[in-house]
Design a protein around this motif. Structure first.
Motif, PDB file in Angstrom:
ATOM      1  N   ASN A  36       1.922 -10.349  -6.526  1.00  0.00           N
ATOM      2  CA  ASN A  36       0.694 -11.052  -6.164  1.00  0.00           C
ATOM      3  C   ASN A  36       0.171 -10.645  -4.798  1.00  0.00           C
ATOM      4  O   ASN A  36      -1.026 -10.446  -4.604  1.00  0.00           O
ATOM      5  CB  ASN A  36       0.945 -12.563  -6.158  1.00  0.00           C
ATOM      6  N   GLN A  69      -6.770  -5.594  -2.592  1.00  0.00           N
ATOM      7  CA  GLN A  69      -8.138  -6.022  -2.880  1.00  0.00           C
ATOM      8  C   GLN A  69      -8.865  -6.441  -1.612  1.00  0.00           C
ATOM      9  O   GLN A  69     -10.003  -6.038  -1.360  1.00  0.00           O
ATOM     10  CB  GLN A  69      -8.117  -7.197  -3.869  1.00  0.00           C
ATOM     11  N   GLN A  70      -8.202  -7.256  -0.788  1.00  0.00           N
ATOM     12  CA  GLN A  70      -8.904  -7.782   0.385  1.00  0.00           C
ATOM     13  C   GLN A  70      -9.137  -6.699   1.433  1.00  0.00           C
ATOM     14  O   GLN A  70     -10.154  -6.730   2.128  1.00  0.00           O
ATOM     15  CB  GLN A  70      -8.133  -8.976   0.959  1.00  0.00           C
ATOM     16  N   VAL A 102      -1.379  -7.116  -4.818  1.00  0.00           N
ATOM     17  CA  VAL A 102      -2.738  -7.117  -5.363  1.00  0.00           C
ATOM     18  C   VAL A 102      -3.713  -7.702  -4.341  1.00  0.00           C
ATOM     19  O   VAL A 102      -4.777  -7.151  -4.075  1.00  0.00           O
ATOM     20  CB  VAL A 102      -2.780  -7.933  -6.681  1.00  0.00           C
ATOM     21  N   LEU A 103      -3.308  -8.829  -3.740  1.00  0.00           N
ATOM     22  CA  LEU A 103      -4.174  -9.523  -2.785  1.00  0.00           C
ATOM     23  C   LEU A 103      -4.499  -8.624  -1.595  1.00  0.00           C
ATOM     24  O   LEU A 103      -5.658  -8.508  -1.182  1.00  0.00           O
ATOM     25  CB  LEU A 103      -3.464 -10.797  -2.314  1.00  0.00           C
TER      26      LEU A 103
END
Lengths: 399, 294
Positions: A233, A240-241, A236-237
């Motif tokens: 998680n 993406q950010q 991915v976070l």
């Protein structure tokens, strides 16, 4: 000759005869249910395939190996299942375990019982180095991961970008459980040894839901290379950010966990993950000359499970199990001290197993030849780029 | 300066996210006085349904609201009717807490069984596209969450103030015994309220799914903060929860940048304790009587 000695002789003969046709039981201790089940099962498949291969070649000392499974769903159950395997099933050795906390718990039971325990996949430093006589580990560790990350950066990535490694600003971010913390600690220590410039080191809880502040911090400090040790998680976070904040460091190097998994690439998009580096267990897009036997493994895997391996865990477990079982087969027998003597005599050079690295145990019973490989996401595929003799692709510079 | 404004904006958006997750929880907590530890798993369930609808039928994730909100309403209503209501008469109220903890664990493992341990990605359909204001950036999906949270807070306040059912709900919250004597069917109101609370988290699930990868334990990521928000807002005050969420969001974002990511939780929970000591009933909480009967 007394009646007694005749009886003894008969008993001995019987036990020898039955021994010749008997199975030898080995424990297979993994989390088969619960949150860790996916990769626990994937790891266990590696052991299953190694046992199949040994049995197909005639077994160990003429005996067929039978695997007894134990479900290490949590630490308490790992202990309970280890007890059951030893006392009820009478296994000669236990193999496992994927999760570091499970092996640390369960190995206390096997150590007391004097049963050899072979760890094939857990990475925490504390697994070995607790002075245990009967616990061995074949796979690379958190320390190997930290060293491989820094070495790949200094020896491959920086030169490919035409930069001196010392000039790069390094930011180290990690989930703050023992996994991320220990890898990050090794990264910092090894970066210092190599004279690199770490400008930021920051942990965060793995269940974080917003990393925008951290991204702004990295961006503000002008960090060129981000090293992240993470689960899925938070991987991915972060990717993406960082992308959405328009933060494009020269390199992002992930430590295992989420960085090696295809669903991560699907989640962030192949364009975003393209060029991102990853250090982990040996993966499948690797130079086959460096990993002899990897095709045999892949064929056997596809034949037995009807799909591609879901991660490198099965290969890592397979290589460790196969090496240990072959060593036991060349040893004197199945008594604990005979097993220990036979694996301590192991000396498999690099470049001769399906995972690339060799096997030789050091004083703490850790495989001193185990190491992690460096990969890069290129066009949606995770390709091995480091070390050079294992590479299947050149490092690709992101713009 | 740009960085500071960006951090403030990020905090605001994070606050909106915490708000939309917490509104349903504060409704259930304020009216039924049940601490629903399965709240995060309702969120997780809603996110998985959104994912299924979006990927299987190729629809925009927001279209899933037509299915997710009613399904969550029914889930909530059934939880109240079949799990909580039989325990209402138990000698000790804490039994209900353990029941919801049990429900939470059961739902997590059910999701593991059905969906596996891997993450599920709801296609964002443009909701991850950044909106740029000069050098400041926001995600479309974040702004939608923030807007939806405001609409939901106002909508629920109007519903509770000006409808017959809303008044009945407030009456039950104020004094269960008196409400019963006035002819209100308390059990019906409880089932309805639990359903509404769950429906609110269903809306949250639809909005969050395109922005966060869904996994069986995603609920646990949000639920602790949601509890903090609810307590901060004053146990059952919906505008209070909204304000509490914004405060937590800002504190989280600012401390994450200026103090450090590893200390943000320490700051958030430190502030939480401080506010509790200074205002034990929360920011908006009147002195409430939490007993069921008096």
């Amino acid at each position: 000759m007394t009646t007694r000695s005749i009886l003894l002789g008969t008993a001995l003969g019987l036990s020898l005869a039955s021994g010749a046709f008997a199975d030898v039981k080995i424990g297979s201790l993994y989390p088969f249910s619960g949150p860790l089940a996916l990769l626990g099962e994937e790891s266990a498949r590696g052991l299953d395939l190694a046992v199949d291969q040994i049995n197909a070649a005639g077994g160990l000392h003429g005996d067929r190996i039978v695997l007894e499974r134990g479900d290490a769903v949590d630490n308490n159950q790992a202990i309970g299942e280890a007890r059951r395997l030893i006392s009820l099933e009478g296994v000669k050795a236990v193999f496992g375990t994927y999760s570091s906390s499970r092996v640390i718990a369960a190995s206390q039971v096997t150590e007391l019982a004097g049963i050899p325990y072979f760890e094939l996949g857990a990475v925490a430093d504390e697994v070995t180095g607790r002075g245990m006589t009967y616990l061995f580990r074949t796979n690379p560790t958190a320390e190997n991961m930290g060293i491989a990350v820094i070495d790949m950066l200094a020896d491959q990535i920086a030169p490919a970008a035409g930069k001196a490694p010392e000039d790069l600003k390094i930011g180290i971010i990690y989930e703050d459980s023992s996994y991320g913390t220990s890898v990050a600690g090794h990264e910092v220590a090894h970066a210092k040894e190599r004279g690199l410039n770490v400008v930021l080191k920051s942990g965060y809880p793995a269940n974080i839901v917003d990393m925008s502040s951290l991204v702004l911090d990295l961006k503000g400090k002008g960090v060129d290379v981000v090293l992240q040790t993470s689960y899925q998680n938070d991987t991915v976070l972060f990717l993406q950010q960082a992308n959405e904040a328009g933060y494009k460091p020269m390199a992002i190097i992930g430590g295992g966990g989420g960085y090696s998994m295809q669903p991560t690439a699907d989640a962030v998009g192949t364009d975003v993950i393209d060029g991102v580096y990853d250090v982990d267990f040996t993966q499948y897009a690797i130079n086959p000359d460096f990993t002899p036997g990897i095709e045999t493994f892949l064929d056997a895997y596809r034949a037995k499970y009807g799909e591609e391996p879901r991660s490198g865990h099965s290969l890592t477990n397979y290589v460790g199990a196969l090496a240990v079982l072959q060593a036991i087969g060349e040893g004197e027998g199945f008594e604990p001290d005979q097993i220990v003597a036979s694996v301590k005599a192991m000396d498999i050079p690099d470049g001769s197993t399906a995972a690339g690295y060799g096997v030789k145990f050091d004083d703490t019973n850790q495989n001193e030849r185990a190491r992690m490989m460096g990969m890069q996401w290129q066009d949606g595929k995770l390709l091995t780029v480091y070390p050079p003799d294992a590479a299947v692709a050149e490092i690709r510079q992101s713009e | 300066m740009t960085t500071f404004l960006q951090i403030l904006l990020n905090g605001l958006m994070l606050g909106g996210l915490f708000a939309i997750v917490s509104i349903g929880l504060t409704l259930i907590f304020g009216i039924i006085k049940v601490v629903n530890f399965a709240h995060g798993e309702f969120l997780m369930g809603g996110m998985f349904i959104t994912w299924l609808i979006t990927t299987q039928m190729g629809l925009h994730p927001y279209a899933a609201v037509i299915v997710v909100v009613p399904v969550l309403f029914v889930m909530g209503a059934l939880t109240q009717r079949l799990l909580i209501q039989p325990l209402m008469s138990a000698r000790d109220d804490h039994i209900q807490i353990f029941a919801t903890v049990g429900l939470s664990t059961a739902l997590i493992n059910l999701a593991l069984l059905i969906f596996g341990a891997d993450i599920a990605n709801t296609p964002p359909h443009g909701l991850r596209a950044p909106l740029e204001f000069g050098e400041l950036r926001l995600l479309t999906g974040q702004v939608m969450i923030f807007g939806a949270a405001i609409v939901l807070v106002i909508g629920l306040e109007l519903f509770l103030k000006y409808t017959q059912t809303g008044r009945a709900i407030r009456a039950v919250a104020q004094n269960r015994g008196a409400a019963e004597l006035m002819g209100i069917n308390v059990n019906h109101i409880y089932v309805l309220t639990f359903g509404l609370g769950a429906a609110c988290v269903g809306l949250a699930a639809v909005l969050i799914a395109p922005l966060y990868p869904t996994s069986s334990n995603i609920g646990t990521y949000f639920v602790l903060t949601a509890f903090v928000v609810v307590v901060l807002g004053g146990l059952g005050s919906i505008p209070g929860a909204f304000l509490g969420a914004l405060i937590i969001g800002e504190v989280d974002a600012l401390s994450g940048y200026y103090i450090g990511s590893d200390l943000r939780e320490a700051v958030v929970f430190g502030l939480f304790l401080l506010i509790l000591i200074l205002r034990p009933s929360g920011l908006f909480g009147a002195r409430q009587n939490l007993s069921h009967l008096s």
